[in-house]
Write a protein that holds these residues in place. Structure first.
Motif, mmCIF file in Angstrom:
data_model
loop_
_atom_site.group_PDB
_atom_site.id
_atom_site.type_symbol
_atom_site.label_atom_id
_atom_site.label_comp_id
_atom_site.label_asym_id
_atom_site.label_seq_id
_atom_site.Cartn_x
_atom_site.Cartn_y
_atom_site.Cartn_z
ATOM 1 N N ASP A 114 21.805 -13.259 -8.290
ATOM 2 C CA ASP A 114 22.895 -13.311 -7.310
ATOM 3 C C ASP A 114 22.517 -12.703 -5.963
ATOM 4 O OD1 ASP A 114 25.095 -14.330 -9.091
ATOM 5 O OD2 ASP A 114 24.603 -12.505 -10.183
ATOM 6 N N LEU A 115 21.778 -11.602 -5.989
ATOM 7 C CA LEU A 115 21.465 -10.882 -4.753
ATOM 8 C C LEU A 115 19.965 -10.828 -4.553
ATOM 9 C CD1 LEU A 115 22.369 -9.144 -2.341
ATOM 10 C CD2 LEU A 115 22.294 -7.146 -3.856
ATOM 11 N N ALA A 116 19.496 -11.459 -3.483
ATOM 12 C CA ALA A 116 18.074 -11.472 -3.147
ATOM 13 C C ALA A 116 17.762 -10.276 -2.247
ATOM 14 C CB ALA A 116 17.718 -12.770 -2.438
ATOM 15 N N LEU A 117 16.786 -9.477 -2.653
ATOM 16 C CA LEU A 117 16.462 -8.250 -1.941
ATOM 17 C C LEU A 117 15.153 -8.381 -1.169
ATOM 18 C CD1 LEU A 117 17.340 -5.754 -4.795
ATOM 19 C CD2 LEU A 117 18.665 -6.122 -2.704
ATOM 20 N N VAL A 118 15.116 -7.784 -0.004
ATOM 21 C CA VAL A 118 13.911 -7.714 0.812
ATOM 22 C C VAL A 118 13.586 -6.246 1.049
ATOM 23 C CG1 VAL A 118 14.330 -9.931 1.924
ATOM 24 C CG2 VAL A 118 15.237 -7.835 2.956
ATOM 25 N N HIS A 119 12.407 -5.999 1.613
ATOM 26 C CA HIS A 119 11.968 -4.627 1.847
ATOM 27 C C HIS A 119 12.953 -3.875 2.723
ATOM 28 C CE1 HIS A 119 9.396 -1.210 2.259
ATOM 29 N NE2 HIS A 119 9.337 -1.355 3.569
ATOM 30 N N ASP A 120 13.274 -2.661 2.305
ATOM 31 C CA ASP A 120 14.203 -1.767 2.996
ATOM 32 C C ASP A 120 15.651 -2.226 2.896
ATOM 33 O OD1 ASP A 120 12.913 0.504 3.730
ATOM 34 O OD2 ASP A 120 12.483 -0.115 5.789
ATOM 35 N N GLY A 121 15.909 -3.218 2.062
ATOM 36 C CA GLY A 121 17.289 -3.586 1.804
ATOM 37 C C GLY A 121 17.950 -2.553 0.910
ATOM 38 N N THR A 122 19.256 -2.669 0.754
ATOM 39 C CA THR A 122 19.985 -1.739 -0.094
ATOM 40 C C THR A 122 20.733 -2.490 -1.178
ATOM 41 O OG1 THR A 122 21.878 -1.756 1.409
ATOM 42 C CG2 THR A 122 20.265 0.008 1.694
ATOM 43 N N HIS A 134 9.670 -3.239 -1.326
ATOM 44 C CA HIS A 134 8.891 -4.413 -1.735
ATOM 45 C C HIS A 134 7.420 -4.007 -1.845
ATOM 46 C CE1 HIS A 134 7.796 -8.908 -0.763
ATOM 47 N NE2 HIS A 134 7.552 -8.573 -2.024
ATOM 48 N N LEU A 135 6.864 -4.157 -3.044
ATOM 49 C CA LEU A 135 5.472 -3.789 -3.313
ATOM 50 C C LEU A 135 4.740 -5.037 -3.780
ATOM 51 C CD1 LEU A 135 6.215 -0.482 -5.258
ATOM 52 C CD2 LEU A 135 5.571 -0.697 -2.839
ATOM 53 N N ARG A 136 3.971 -5.640 -2.899
ATOM 54 C CA ARG A 136 3.368 -6.950 -3.148
ATOM 55 C C ARG A 136 2.016 -6.812 -3.841
ATOM 56 N NH1 ARG A 136 4.037 -7.836 3.177
ATOM 57 N NH2 ARG A 136 3.338 -5.662 2.918
ATOM 58 N N THR A 139 3.314 -8.721 -8.706
ATOM 59 C CA THR A 139 3.903 -10.051 -8.524
ATOM 60 C C THR A 139 4.255 -10.172 -7.047
ATOM 61 O OG1 THR A 139 6.193 -9.362 -8.909
ATOM 62 C CG2 THR A 139 4.892 -10.039 -10.861
ATOM 63 N N PRO A 140 4.557 -11.384 -6.572
ATOM 64 C CA PRO A 140 4.865 -11.520 -5.143
ATOM 65 C C PRO A 140 6.112 -10.756 -4.703
ATOM 66 C CG PRO A 140 4.294 -13.649 -6.094
ATOM 67 C CD PRO A 140 4.421 -12.697 -7.240
ATOM 68 N N GLY A 141 7.090 -10.647 -5.595
ATOM 69 C CA GLY A 141 8.362 -10.062 -5.190
ATOM 70 C C GLY A 141 8.720 -8.779 -5.882
ATOM 71 N N GLU A 186 0.715 2.902 -0.819
ATOM 72 C CA GLU A 186 0.408 3.999 0.093
ATOM 73 C C GLU A 186 1.397 4.051 1.253
ATOM 74 O OE1 GLU A 186 -3.302 6.013 2.523
ATOM 75 O OE2 GLU A 186 -3.469 3.900 1.929
ATOM 76 N N GLU A 187 1.602 2.893 1.901
ATOM 77 C CA GLU A 187 2.398 2.871 3.127
ATOM 78 C C GLU A 187 3.896 3.006 2.857
ATOM 79 O OE1 GLU A 187 1.228 -0.808 4.905
ATOM 80 O OE2 GLU A 187 -0.865 -0.176 5.128
ATOM 81 N N ARG A 188 4.364 2.432 1.757
ATOM 82 C CA ARG A 188 5.811 2.342 1.535
ATOM 83 C C ARG A 188 6.344 3.374 0.543
ATOM 84 N NH1 ARG A 188 6.820 -4.274 1.695
ATOM 85 N NH2 ARG A 188 6.046 -4.521 3.843
ATOM 86 N N LEU A 189 5.431 3.996 -0.211
ATOM 87 C CA LEU A 189 5.853 5.067 -1.120
ATOM 88 C C LEU A 189 5.222 6.396 -0.726
ATOM 89 C CD1 LEU A 189 5.878 3.312 -4.632
ATOM 90 C CD2 LEU A 189 7.795 3.735 -3.090
#
Length: 224
Positions: A114-122, A134-136, A139-141, A186-189
């Motif tokens: 139902d809800l598609a999430l992107v990086h930094d979404g809530t 989002h950690l690519r 898997t891609p998503g 590294e960059e996002r966590l």
């Protein structure tokens, strides 16, 4: 294999519980908001009866009646979605996942997210807000969900299969996928969250950002 529900964290505003299900020892996590009773379940991996027991075990965790409000999935792999269709049918609640894994989740589970999430979404329900990271690479998503319990409590990162004690997730010996994943981790966590941030992975026991941070150069050198 099913392990009885365990209360991992009893925080001022939340509880976090876990069940371990299936021969692959998948972690199923449940966050309950004490003030509202709203709940988010992360990864309906397998064993719907065990998940129902997890929900039942949490009925006393809030000041008001508890109610499942959202099912969040970390990534599309089959071992993380085997009970998703059953839980959606049982509960009728909406679902969320990373945008790029939604087709894969539909293929593996038959569930249309139902809800598609992107990086930094809530991801928000009454009394709970999770940040989507989002950690690519695995898997891609793949999405890690981050709960910020409050100024005095450590963040809790539900990392799926993207970060474990001792390394990042499996990238099938693909150097490009490994580089993508380790860079995102590294960059996002590591570059965002403090050393005391808790990491709760999709399999096995948890760790902290501080425990893993010194090993990052070693991970890069070994390539996995």
């Amino acid at each position: 294999m099913t392990v009885d529900s365990s209360l991992l964290y009893d925080l001022p505003d939340y509880t976090v519980r876990r069940n371990v299900v299936s021969a692959m020892a998948n972690n199923v996590y449940l966050i309950t908001a004490k003030g509202t009773g709203a709940q988010i379940l992360i990864d309906a991996a397998d064993d719907l009866p065990s998940i129902k027991e997890l929900l039942q075990d949490a009925t006393g965790d809030a000041e008001v009646p508890t109610s499942l409000a959202m099912i969040a999935t970390t990534h599309q792999h089959w071992d993380h979605v085997r009970a998703l269709a059953g839980l959606v049918s049982h509960s009728g609640v909406p679902t969320a996942a990373g945008t790029d894994d939604i087709p894969g989740i539909a293929k593996e589970s038959g569930v249309a997210i139902d809800l598609a999430l992107v990086h930094d979404g809530t991801l928000s329900v009454a009394g709970i807000e999770l940040v989507a990271v989002h950690l690519r690479g695995h898997t891609p998503g793949s999405i890690a969900y981050v709960l910020q319990p409050g100024s005095d409590a450590a963040p809790i990162i539900f990392s799926g299969d993207s970060l474990f004690p001792g390394g990042v997730g499996n990238t099938q010996d693909d150097p490009a996928r490994f580089t993508s994943l380790v860079n995102d981790v590294e960059e996002r966590l590591f570059n965002v969250y403090p050393d005391n941030a808790v990491v709760l992975p999709g399999h096995g026991d948890g760790t902290t950002i501080g425990a893993e941070r010194p090993s990052l150069p070693q991970w890069r050198e070994r390539g996995w």
